[in-house]
Design an enzyme around this catalytic site. Structure first.
Site, mmCIF file in Angstrom:
data_model
loop_
_atom_site.group_PDB
_atom_site.id
_atom_site.type_symbol
_atom_site.label_atom_id
_atom_site.label_comp_id
_atom_site.label_asym_id
_atom_site.label_seq_id
_atom_site.Cartn_x
_atom_site.Cartn_y
_atom_site.Cartn_z
ATOM 1 N N TYR A 1 -85.450 -24.767 -9.048
ATOM 2 C CA TYR A 1 -85.723 -23.850 -7.938
ATOM 3 C C TYR A 1 -85.787 -22.416 -8.465
ATOM 4 O O TYR A 1 -85.247 -22.109 -9.528
ATOM 5 C CB TYR A 1 -84.617 -23.940 -6.885
ATOM 6 C CG TYR A 1 -84.656 -25.205 -6.074
ATOM 7 C CD1 TYR A 1 -85.585 -25.361 -5.053
ATOM 8 C CD2 TYR A 1 -83.776 -26.244 -6.317
ATOM 9 C CE1 TYR A 1 -85.628 -26.517 -4.299
ATOM 10 C CE2 TYR A 1 -83.807 -27.418 -5.570
ATOM 11 C CZ TYR A 1 -84.741 -27.540 -4.558
ATOM 12 O OH TYR A 1 -84.788 -28.679 -3.815
ATOM 13 N N ARG B 1 -83.348 -34.196 -5.833
ATOM 14 C CA ARG B 1 -84.725 -34.265 -6.329
ATOM 15 C C ARG B 1 -84.736 -34.920 -7.706
ATOM 16 O O ARG B 1 -85.002 -34.306 -8.724
ATOM 17 C CB ARG B 1 -85.337 -32.882 -6.308
ATOM 18 C CG ARG B 1 -85.673 -32.577 -4.846
ATOM 19 C CD ARG B 1 -86.345 -31.302 -4.629
ATOM 20 N NE ARG B 1 -87.267 -31.424 -3.498
ATOM 21 C CZ ARG B 1 -87.879 -30.408 -2.950
ATOM 22 N NH1 ARG B 1 -87.705 -29.200 -3.425
ATOM 23 N NH2 ARG B 1 -88.706 -30.598 -1.939
ATOM 24 N N GLN C 1 -87.114 -39.963 -5.303
ATOM 25 C CA GLN C 1 -88.415 -39.390 -4.943
ATOM 26 C C GLN C 1 -89.013 -40.026 -3.685
ATOM 27 O O GLN C 1 -89.591 -39.341 -2.857
ATOM 28 C CB GLN C 1 -89.386 -39.564 -6.104
ATOM 29 C CG GLN C 1 -90.254 -38.365 -6.321
ATOM 30 C CD GLN C 1 -90.793 -38.297 -7.751
ATOM 31 O OE1 GLN C 1 -90.610 -39.224 -8.524
ATOM 32 N NE2 GLN C 1 -91.452 -37.220 -8.071
ATOM 33 N N ASP D 1 -87.788 -38.315 -0.514
ATOM 34 C CA ASP D 1 -87.829 -36.848 -0.489
ATOM 35 C C ASP D 1 -88.597 -36.344 0.743
ATOM 36 O O ASP D 1 -89.770 -35.986 0.686
ATOM 37 C CB ASP D 1 -88.469 -36.355 -1.796
ATOM 38 C CG ASP D 1 -88.419 -34.846 -1.931
ATOM 39 O OD1 ASP D 1 -87.989 -34.166 -0.966
ATOM 40 O OD2 ASP D 1 -88.817 -34.344 -2.988
ATOM 41 N N SER E 1 -90.130 -32.729 0.758
ATOM 42 C CA SER E 1 -91.454 -32.624 0.117
ATOM 43 C C SER E 1 -92.541 -33.167 1.043
ATOM 44 O O SER E 1 -93.633 -32.599 1.125
ATOM 45 C CB SER E 1 -91.482 -33.390 -1.211
ATOM 46 O OG SER E 1 -90.755 -32.686 -2.177
HETATM 47 P P1 NAD Z 1 -89.161 -24.038 -2.209
HETATM 48 O O1 NAD Z 1 -89.621 -24.435 -0.849
HETATM 49 O O2 NAD Z 1 -87.708 -23.832 -2.461
HETATM 50 O O3 NAD Z 1 -89.903 -22.651 -2.597
HETATM 51 C C1 NAD Z 1 -91.311 -22.563 -2.590
HETATM 52 C C2 NAD Z 1 -91.781 -21.797 -3.800
HETATM 53 O O4 NAD Z 1 -91.444 -20.422 -3.659
HETATM 54 C C3 NAD Z 1 -91.172 -22.248 -5.123
HETATM 55 O O5 NAD Z 1 -92.206 -22.658 -5.993
HETATM 56 C C4 NAD Z 1 -90.460 -21.007 -5.639
HETATM 57 O O6 NAD Z 1 -90.516 -20.875 -7.053
HETATM 58 C C5 NAD Z 1 -91.245 -19.911 -4.950
HETATM 59 N N1 NAD Z 1 -90.573 -18.598 -4.895
HETATM 60 C C6 NAD Z 1 -89.278 -18.295 -4.694
HETATM 61 N N2 NAD Z 1 -89.087 -16.964 -4.738
HETATM 62 C C7 NAD Z 1 -90.287 -16.403 -4.942
HETATM 63 C C8 NAD Z 1 -90.740 -15.059 -5.066
HETATM 64 N N3 NAD Z 1 -89.914 -14.032 -4.993
HETATM 65 N N4 NAD Z 1 -92.057 -14.853 -5.285
HETATM 66 C C9 NAD Z 1 -92.918 -15.908 -5.377
HETATM 67 N N5 NAD Z 1 -92.555 -17.186 -5.263
HETATM 68 C C10 NAD Z 1 -91.248 -17.432 -5.057
HETATM 69 O O7 NAD Z 1 -89.770 -24.973 -3.329
HETATM 70 P P2 NAD Z 1 -90.069 -26.529 -3.315
HETATM 71 O O8 NAD Z 1 -91.417 -26.778 -2.830
HETATM 72 O O9 NAD Z 1 -88.947 -27.199 -2.643
HETATM 73 O O10 NAD Z 1 -90.029 -26.822 -4.884
HETATM 74 C C11 NAD Z 1 -88.963 -26.279 -5.674
HETATM 75 C C12 NAD Z 1 -88.844 -27.000 -7.011
HETATM 76 O O11 NAD Z 1 -88.491 -28.357 -6.820
HETATM 77 C C13 NAD Z 1 -90.130 -27.036 -7.813
HETATM 78 O O12 NAD Z 1 -89.785 -26.912 -9.179
HETATM 79 C C14 NAD Z 1 -90.679 -28.395 -7.566
HETATM 80 O O13 NAD Z 1 -91.546 -28.833 -8.585
HETATM 81 C C15 NAD Z 1 -89.390 -29.165 -7.566
HETATM 82 N N6 NAD Z 1 -89.529 -30.453 -6.893
HETATM 83 C C16 NAD Z 1 -89.056 -31.562 -7.545
HETATM 84 C C17 NAD Z 1 -89.160 -32.812 -6.950
HETATM 85 C C18 NAD Z 1 -88.624 -34.036 -7.641
HETATM 86 O O14 NAD Z 1 -88.235 -33.932 -8.773
HETATM 87 N N7 NAD Z 1 -88.545 -35.163 -6.996
HETATM 88 C C19 NAD Z 1 -89.723 -32.941 -5.687
HETATM 89 C C20 NAD Z 1 -90.189 -31.787 -5.034
HETATM 90 C C21 NAD Z 1 -90.069 -30.535 -5.650
#
Ligand code: NAD
Length: 387
Positions: A230, A123, A128, A131, A134
């Site tokens: 994460y 990520r 991007q 991805d 996402s």
């Molecule tokens: P994910 O699918 O791993 O998890 C979904 C959400 O669940 C996350 O926001 C996480 O904080 C939350 N979560 C975990 N445990 C929890 C709990 N006990 N109670 C409530 N919420 C809880 O997440 P994702 O959608 O893959 O995104 C994870 C991270 O990656 C984020 O910071 C996102 O901004 C980042 N991201 C970065 C890029 C990039 O840089 N290109 C792209 C996509 C996502």
């Protein structure tokens, strides 16, 4: 000259395709030939002749395609019989979901395939465009709200009618990652009053900018965040305290959309059976974390059940239920990845490239996973999506 092959997906219920006519034309521009199996894009809205117009040859069956292709672009992890049909030494790009299939890595290695897992795309800013996790989370978050709205026996928006005022629905989104943020935006567009909760405090502003209220919990602090942005897994005691914080919000929600995940771990249990019992009759929980064990204790993956008058949707592979746009997004992600791999009509696997290095799981008869971090779970399942 390299031939790129796009087979028809054969996992039950899978409607997506790894290349669209738009991306086929761009794949052909890399100097490779492109072969698409007949019917590969039908469920996603792309007939064979659209691929042919874009410059692909149409293969009459999978055996013909695998006889020619040395780079295979797929959506889902291959079944054993698919791996056995790939030409040895060819390269494969798809979601591999190795955590769910302990034998697949060995099968890919034994076949001498160079296999790339789309769920391992780092990520980073450069990656991007590739991805795919996402992309699929965006589709799932949107579709989860639509499922909730069609299952709920109430309107989402506030309505002023001759028959009086209709109060808006209350939606509570658990986990404000990619899927959760899209769920918030979709529920707001439909006019619901939306609250959201996440253990990562950094998402508060994103939640608020979408017009939702951020539910702060006692344990939501910077210590909840692991490397890469994460969430960290919580201890049982922390999970219990989190549940206590969100309990009143779950009780007053008409629809709960649950998306909380921690990579490589069981999904956190945020809604206990007791909390379901406290919800209003007719309310709905759409659990996008179903495949990772579920954010609700009563969720059954791939099934819709009713408990204490609450409908529980154990959503799996929602991305496949919106096949046109899910395929468009996935195909663009895969195209960007393939453009790293194909140079002047040949396959060039250069592990100095951090994206190729991070995603390649088998090469030259070896597994490349020793010591690698676990990949995020792939929200896909072998079972057909049900609602
Ligand atoms: P994910 O699918 O791993 O998890 C979904 C959400 O669940 C996350 O926001 C996480 O904080 C939350 N979560 C975990 N445990 C929890 C709990 N006990 N109670 C409530 N919420 C809880 O997440 P994702 O959608 O893959 O995104 C994870 C991270 O990656 C984020 O910071 C996102 O901004 C980042 N991201 C970065 C890029 C990039 O840089 N290109 C792209 C996509 C996502």
């Amino acid at each position: 000259m390299l031939t790129i092959g796009v087979p028809r997906e054969i996992q039950p219920g899978e409607q997506r395709v790894a290349a669209t006519p738009e991306t086929v034309a761009k794949l052909a521009a890399t100097g490779a030939a492109v072969v698409v199996e007949t019917g590969a894009g039908t469920a996603a809205g792309h007939p064979d002749d659209a691929y042919a117009k874009a410059g692909a040859r149409i293969a009459a069956d999978a055996a013909t395609l695998y006889g020619e292709a040395r780079l295979i672009l797929k959506v889902r992890e291959p079944l054993a019989r698919e791996v056995d049909s790939f030409a040895p030494d060819s390269a494969l790009v798809c979601f591999l979901a190795l955590d769910r299939q302990p034998d697949l890595l060995e099968r890919l290695r034994a076949r001498n395939l160079t296999a790339f897992a789309m769920e391992r795309i780092p990520r980073t800013t450069r990656a991007q465009r590739m991805d795919a996790l996402s992309s699929m989370s965006t589709v799932a978050g949107y579709k989860a709200v639509l499922l909730g709205a069609t299952t709920l026996g109430r309107f989402f928006p506030l309505l002023m009618t001759a028959a009086g005022t209709i109060a808006p629905a209350r939606v509570f989104v658990l986990g404000a990652g990619v899927a959760g943020l899209q769920a918030i935006a979709t529920a707001r567009r439909l006019g619901a009053v939306v609250e959201a909760f996440d253990v990562r405090p950094a998402v508060r502003e994103e939640v608020q900018s979408l017009g939702a209220t951020f539910v702060a919990a006692e344990l939501a602090d910077v210590a909840s965040v692991a490397a890469g942005g994460y969430a960290k897994a919580q201890s049982q005691d922390q999970e219990q305290r989190t549940r206590a914080s969100i309990r009143p919000h779950v009780a007053q929600a008409d629809v709960v959309v649950a998306t909380a995940n921690v990579p490589g771990r069981r999904a956190p249990v945020l809604v206990s059976a007791d909390m379901v019992r406290e919800m209003k009759p007719g309310s709905v929980i759409v659990d996008l974390a179903a495949e990772g064990g579920g954010n609700c204790e009563l969720t059954r993956p791939g099934e819709t059940t009713v408990a204490h008058g609450i409908t529980l949707i154990g959503a799996v592979n929602l991305a496949s239920t919106l096949p046109f746009h899910a395929s468009q997004m996935y195909a663009r992600n895969v195209l960007a990845f393939a453009q790293l791999l194909v140079r002047e009509g040949s396959l060039k696997v250069d592990f100095a490239d951090d994206i190729l290095d991070a995603t390649c799981v088998t090469h030259a008869g070896q597994s490349r996973l020793a010591g690698a971090a676990p990949a995020p779970a792939v929200a896909l399942a072998a079972t057909e999506a049900r609602s």
